[in-house]
Design a protein around this motif. Structure first.
Motif, short mmCIF file in Angstrom:
data_model
loop_
_atom_site.label_atom_id
_atom_site.label_comp_id
_atom_site.label_asym_id
_atom_site.label_seq_id
_atom_site.Cartn_x
_atom_site.Cartn_y
_atom_site.Cartn_z
N GLN A 33 3.15 -112.28 59.57
CA GLN A 33 3.08 -112.80 58.40
C GLN A 33 2.52 -111.84 57.04
O GLN A 33 3.12 -111.82 56.05
N LEU A 34 1.32 -111.13 57.38
CA LEU A 34 0.61 -110.54 56.27
C LEU A 34 1.60 -109.06 56.03
O LEU A 34 1.69 -108.66 55.02
N PHE A 35 2.16 -108.42 57.33
CA PHE A 35 2.85 -107.24 57.18
C PHE A 35 4.32 -107.84 56.55
O PHE A 35 4.62 -106.82 55.47
N ASP A 36 4.79 -108.91 56.36
CA ASP A 36 6.04 -109.06 55.92
C ASP A 36 5.77 -109.31 54.24
O ASP A 36 6.50 -108.81 53.59
N LEU A 37 4.40 -110.03 54.18
CA LEU A 37 4.17 -110.15 52.74
C LEU A 37 3.79 -108.91 52.02
O LEU A 37 4.30 -108.84 50.80
N SER A 38 3.21 -108.02 52.92
CA SER A 38 2.98 -106.81 52.13
C SER A 38 4.03 -105.77 51.89
O SER A 38 4.10 -105.33 50.67
N GLN A 39 5.00 -106.06 52.90
CA GLN A 39 6.25 -105.27 52.58
C GLN A 39 7.02 -105.77 51.23
O GLN A 39 7.58 -105.11 50.44
N ARG A 40 7.14 -107.28 51.22
CA ARG A 40 7.93 -107.89 50.29
C ARG A 40 7.25 -107.77 48.86
O ARG A 40 7.89 -107.97 47.92
N SER A 41 5.83 -107.67 49.17
CA SER A 41 5.00 -107.72 47.70
C SER A 41 5.59 -106.78 46.51
O SER A 41 5.21 -106.88 45.69
N LYS A 42 5.95 -105.73 47.17
CA LYS A 42 6.55 -104.44 46.23
C LYS A 42 7.56 -105.01 45.23
O LYS A 42 7.57 -104.34 44.01
N THR A 43 8.21 -105.70 45.80
CA THR A 43 9.45 -106.13 45.01
C THR A 43 9.47 -107.54 44.51
O THR A 43 10.52 -108.06 43.63
N ASP A 44 8.68 -108.51 45.36
CA ASP A 44 8.73 -110.13 45.22
C ASP A 44 7.60 -110.44 44.52
O ASP A 44 6.42 -110.52 45.46
N GLY A 45 7.47 -111.04 43.23
CA GLY A 45 6.31 -111.66 42.73
C GLY A 45 5.73 -112.64 43.54
O GLY A 45 4.30 -112.72 43.58
N ALA A 46 6.51 -113.36 43.96
CA ALA A 46 5.92 -114.71 44.68
C ALA A 46 5.21 -114.20 46.27
O ALA A 46 4.18 -114.59 46.20
N ALA A 47 5.74 -113.13 46.74
CA ALA A 47 5.11 -112.43 48.01
C ALA A 47 3.95 -111.80 47.47
O ALA A 47 2.84 -112.01 48.10
N HIS A 48 3.93 -111.19 46.42
CA HIS A 48 2.63 -110.34 46.08
C HIS A 48 1.55 -111.55 45.59
O HIS A 48 0.35 -111.33 45.95
N GLY A 49 1.95 -112.42 45.02
CA GLY A 49 1.02 -113.57 44.62
C GLY A 49 0.17 -114.45 45.86
O GLY A 49 -0.72 -114.50 45.78
N THR A 50 1.26 -114.49 46.85
CA THR A 50 0.65 -115.16 48.00
C THR A 50 -0.30 -114.21 48.81
O THR A 50 -1.47 -114.62 49.24
N LEU A 51 -0.20 -112.95 48.98
CA LEU A 51 -0.90 -112.06 49.50
C LEU A 51 -2.06 -111.75 48.80
O LEU A 51 -3.29 -111.95 49.48
#
Length: 123
Positions: A33-51
Motif C-alpha cells: 500500500q505504501l509503495f503504491d501510494l509513493s509511486q502514485r503520489s508523484k502525479t496524484d494529489g490524493a495519493a500524496h495527501g494520504t501518504l
C-alpha cells in the motif's frame, strides 16, 4: 490546537482512503500500500495527501509514545531527535521487506516505527 490538527488529519485520511491500495488481510497498512501510494503520489494529489498524512501520523505517534514512556518511568534514551521522511520510510521498507511477493501481507507501520527509533539511536 492539537485537536484541530488531529481532526484535520482524520478528515484527510478519510477523504483520500479510497485512493489507497488494499491493506493487509488483518486491516493493517501494508508495505504494498505504501509503495503504491509513493509511486502514485508523484502525479496524484490524493495519493500524496494520504501518504503525507500517514507519515505525519506515524511520526507524531512515535514522539508521543516516547514522551509517555519517559513520563511513566520506562527507560528510553535516544541519541538524536526523531525524523521521518518518505525516502527514509521507503528505504526502511525495502530493507526490512525485500521480498515483493510478501508486501501485501507485511504490515508497514511496525517497520517504520522500528526504523525511526533505530535512526534516533534509542535504547
Amino acid at each position: 490546537m492539537r485537536t484541530i490538527l488531529v481532526l484535520a488529519l482524520a478528515c484527510l485520511i478519510t477523504s483520500t482512503a479510497v485512493a489507497a491500495a488494499p491493506s493487509t488481510s488483518t486491516g493493517r497498512v501494508s508495505v504494498a500500500q505504501l509503495f503504491d501510494l509513493s509511486q502514485r503520489s508523484k502525479t496524484d494529489g490524493a495519493a500524496h495527501g494520504t501518504l503525507v498524512a500517514y507519515l505525519f501520523a506515524v511520526g507524531e505517534t512515535v514522539g508521543i509514545l516516547a514522551d509517555e514512556a519517559k513520563q511513566r518511568g520506562f527507560p528510553l534514551e535516544c541519541q538524536r531527535t526523531f525524523t521521518l521522511s518518505e525516502d527514509a520510510a521507503m528505504h526502511a521498507l525495502r530493507m526490512a521487506a525485500p521480498d515483493q511477493s510478501a508486501w501485501a501481507e507485511t504490515a508497514a507501520t511496525p517497520i517504520i516505527v522500528a526504523d525511526v527509533l533505530a535512526r534516533a539511536g534509542c535504547d
